[in-house]
Design a protein around this motif. Sequence first.
Motif: not given
Length: 470
Positions: A199-210
């Motif tokens: 879940h933490s990894t998913a949260e980080k990826i979600s902030k990449v945008g686009g």
Amino acid sequence: MAREFGPVMGRRDLLRLGGYGLASAALLGMGASLTGCAPSGGGSQTGTLTMLYFGDQKAATTLQNALQPKIKKIDKDLSLKITAINGTDWNDFLAKVLTLIAAGQAPDIVSVATEGLQLMAGKKLIVPLDDYVKKDMSTLKSSYFNDIHPALIEAMMVDGHLYNMPDSFNAGSMFFNNDVLQRAGASAPAAGWTIDDFHSTAEKISKVGGDILPFDWVVRLWGSWTSFLYANGGNLVEEGKYSGGDWLWSKAYESGDKSIEGRKGGWKWGAPTANSAESIEALQYVIDLQKAGYSPSPDVGGGSTLQGLFSSGRVGMTIGGGFWAGGLHNAGMKDGSFDVQAFPTWKSNKSLFGTGGYSIFQSSQKKDAAWEVIKMMIEPESFDIMFPGNVTTPGRKSLMTAERYKTTGPKNWSVFYDQLDGSVPISAPSYYNALATSLNQRTTEAISSGNAKAALDAMQSDLEKVAKGS
């Protein structure tokens, strides 16, 4: 454990499935007409053997031609004809196999996975291989059993009898796109990672945008939200084992081999548990991933759309097996651009797998010849003829080498085989097709409504009806 989501983003249009009652009723009606199939006696062991294959006919013909020289070494008067059955998933394949049998077109050999084994064995469409295995045990022990994980063998047993000789498998691991992780400032998952780490990894990826999304999956029994269900300690049906099987375990494996501890006569699937607390929590979790914009609306059945999104760098993580090594390579991903880790632990480290191999039809007139051909097809040197290009995971440990994966990746390829320890086969009772149909329909409803419990209550009702009928 706390896993909170961010704001809701737009979804794709949902794929909707219907006709469950019609499909399950047709399957049950056909099954009733097939239970009377009986062995048709002996016959000449030369001539043409027929085999059913899951795939397209072009690939089946290529395989057929490649195997002919090895067939001729068994007997110069023997040949093999392979007929392909195409479909989105194993439930499509099995439905078409039953149609062929009902039409009196049963082959000699069938290439079948875990999903179809108990359906075929329960309807006495395929024969136990016990006597053949016992006859050749002295050579099979060293040339086969000592090289294949006993979990794969046990998955192909029913009521103490072995019905299939497996040569391949796929466990539900987690693949990740290295470029997406790098852009997100996330580390590659380490062994022993947890659902919170996911879940933490998913949260980080979600902030990449686009247009990059953290995770994607496919609505199907193998490797969908069911992987989260297994990790959460649950299953869609009660897990049990048939007694028996000592005739194999005591002879095929070395005494004291810890990998055969607790092995019995095959997996015995009990009452449906589709709406258990573990099921509801697991399905609701992936629904909430989508609500938060961490995941698109998943496709139903096939994984071609998912593969395209992952290989083009629009998805960071997804569930896959060893077949994704060749699949992603063929889609243009270079070695080193993706990697894999065992599925994250939740309340347990249990994960799922499916295995595949070869069975002999009850109606075959050439059973002895079919057995000789099956032994040839499960030899190590036959594997890359049967499955060119790393499109599945070898069942034989000796074939799991760095050399095999040096051109396709992933770097952490050893996870595929290691994950078999502690894994259980995909739940595949004799009413597998109805189970798969219900899961697809009810999962789609849950995604549409956002309510996992209501959908799984309906699935439980579906399964209780069909289990009673079966």
